[in-house]
Design an enzyme around this catalytic site. Sequence first.
Site, short mmCIF file in Angstrom:
data_model
loop_
_atom_site.label_atom_id
_atom_site.label_comp_id
_atom_site.label_asym_id
_atom_site.label_seq_id
_atom_site.Cartn_x
_atom_site.Cartn_y
_atom_site.Cartn_z
N GLU A 91 45.03 35.07 33.92
CA GLU A 91 44.43 33.91 34.58
C GLU A 91 42.92 34.10 34.64
OE1 GLU A 91 44.61 33.36 38.81
OE2 GLU A 91 45.29 35.41 39.16
N TRP A 92 42.19 33.02 34.57
CA TRP A 92 40.74 33.05 34.69
C TRP A 92 40.37 33.20 36.16
CZ3 TRP A 92 36.71 33.77 31.63
CH2 TRP A 92 35.43 33.46 32.10
N ASP A 194 40.17 53.67 36.47
CA ASP A 194 38.93 53.46 35.70
C ASP A 194 38.02 52.54 36.52
OD1 ASP A 194 37.05 53.55 33.70
OD2 ASP A 194 38.12 52.23 32.32
#
Length: 288
Positions: A91-92, A194
């Site tokens: 999803e954006w 990360d």
Amino acid sequence: MNTVIETALREAGDDTKPATVKKSHGGSINESYFVETGQQKYFIKYHPNAPERFFELEAKGLERIKQTNSISVPDVMAYSDDKGSAYLVLEWVEGSKTAQTESMLGDRIARMHQAVGEQHGFSDDTFIGVLPQPNGLFNSWVEYYRDRRLAAQLKQGINQKSITGKRRDRLEKLINDLDKWIPIDAAPSYLHGDLWGGNWLVGAGGIPYVIDPSFLYGDRHFELAFTELFGGYSADFYQAYKERFPLMPDYEDVKPLYQLYYLLVHLNIFGEMYGGAVDSVLKQYVGK
């Protein structure tokens, strides 16, 4: 490329034609695109030569973090690791930072770290960047960090001749004596793996999201040490984190040892520009 995007959208359950396809910022490893259809906005990552299970493992990491109900992550819509057309559809996420965003980030990362697994490490081998990252599940954090993190980077560095001579001697000595410094009773927290400053972003309402995990279970101080290595986190972040989940008293003593892993990764990816920082940590613990 349009064919790959159309295939990715179909797999995500969207048969509408893309109205907008634009290159997007997304790091140096993948090609990244903002895609808008009549149905939804998406972030699509594409890698023509992705290693085996590359996007599957990223999707798995996002799902593990989501399970903690702590910090937001983008929803995974679809992925494929097919040779020549590997992609990940998310999803954006878009929004503007508020005065509370970085405090929320610190608090929610602390909440993620309060979730714990049964063992250290991870069931699947993963990647840090595109470097293979061997895993496995261990009862001992010291054993996992020694054998699967530091020793793996030592082997990588020997193979590509970035770790030789005194650097190799010092690192081998440090690995052999690691239990002198690393806590043996660390809980196996859920870790992003990360968490540099480029791997979080802001969504609607100023809500922080994390992206691009390299998931594992391990000592939460390992993750925090990395957040301090290259910056990207504010005093508000650390204050909120500590209010939710205070640090162990000897964190400052062990922090460089945890940063060493990521310095070795950068040495093995980017070269000697990180050699001095690696040598500095090694000298701090094992001398000249």
